[in-house]
Scaffold this motif. Structure first.
Motif, short mmCIF file in Angstrom:
data_model
loop_
_atom_site.label_atom_id
_atom_site.label_comp_id
_atom_site.label_asym_id
_atom_site.label_seq_id
_atom_site.Cartn_x
_atom_site.Cartn_y
_atom_site.Cartn_z
N PRO A 17 0.83 -1.21 0.00
CA PRO A 17 0.00 0.00 0.00
C PRO A 17 0.86 1.26 0.00
CG PRO A 17 -0.55 -1.44 1.86
CD PRO A 17 0.65 -2.01 1.19
N ILE A 103 -7.07 -2.71 0.32
CA ILE A 103 -5.99 -2.89 1.28
C ILE A 103 -6.36 -4.03 2.23
CG2 ILE A 103 -4.54 -1.80 3.03
CD1 ILE A 103 -4.32 -0.51 0.27
N ASP A 121 -1.81 -4.45 -0.96
CA ASP A 121 -2.77 -3.77 -1.81
C ASP A 121 -3.17 -4.77 -2.90
OD1 ASP A 121 -4.28 -2.08 -3.34
OD2 ASP A 121 -2.68 -0.64 -3.74
#
Length: 151
Positions: A17, A103, A121
């Motif tokens: 992420p 996420i 992610d």
């Protein structure tokens, strides 16, 4: 029969992420501490406190940015385990899986917050569904909503 022969192995397309809010927080704290560091007396304990805060924020900012830019995350879903970046996790080692849109954070047993290395992610909805299905088959709770990550 191995899991790859049975078709029970799936490699998901994942990234780390970006964590824009965390990067912005580190940048803000770094700038604030540098400003206060320049105004502080050199023999004052506050000087060393702001210097330490600036160093920690700079390290965190560089770590998160470099991790996103250069790191390649991997997620492999197998029949009896999930492998994240080469670390195999069995259902008994996972407390829960947390999802906030694309996420995903995997919380190991004994932890309350997912570590950054286990936050991914996952943009492909089919890969997220495969992880949710794996969790349901192995009685691993899946929680949806915002969650914190820990360095």
């Amino acid at each position: 029969m191995s899991d790859s022969q049975a078709g029970l192995r799936r490699r998901a397309a994942v990234k780390y992420p970006l964590e824009l809010k965390t990067l912005a927080l580190f940048a803000f704290l770094l700038l604030l501490s540098l400003r206060n560091l320049l105004e502080a007396e050199h023999k004052d304990a506050v000087f060393y406190g702001f210097g330490s805060l600036a160093a920690i924020c700079l390290f965190g900012f560089i770590y998160l940015f470099a991790r996103r830019a250069g790191g390649r995350a991997e997620l492999t879903i197998r029949y009896g385990s999930v492998e994240v970046n080469g670390l195999p996790l069995t259902p008994s080692e996972i407390r829960d899986i947390r999802m906030d849109g694309p996420i995903v954070g995997i919380v190991p047993r004994g932890r309350r917050v997912p570590p950054v290395r286990l936050c991914l992610d996952i943009r492909d909805a089919n890969d997220r569904k495969a992880l949710i299905l794996w969790a349901a088959q192995h009685n691993v709770p899946v929680r949806k909503g915002r969650f914190m990550r820990w360095l």
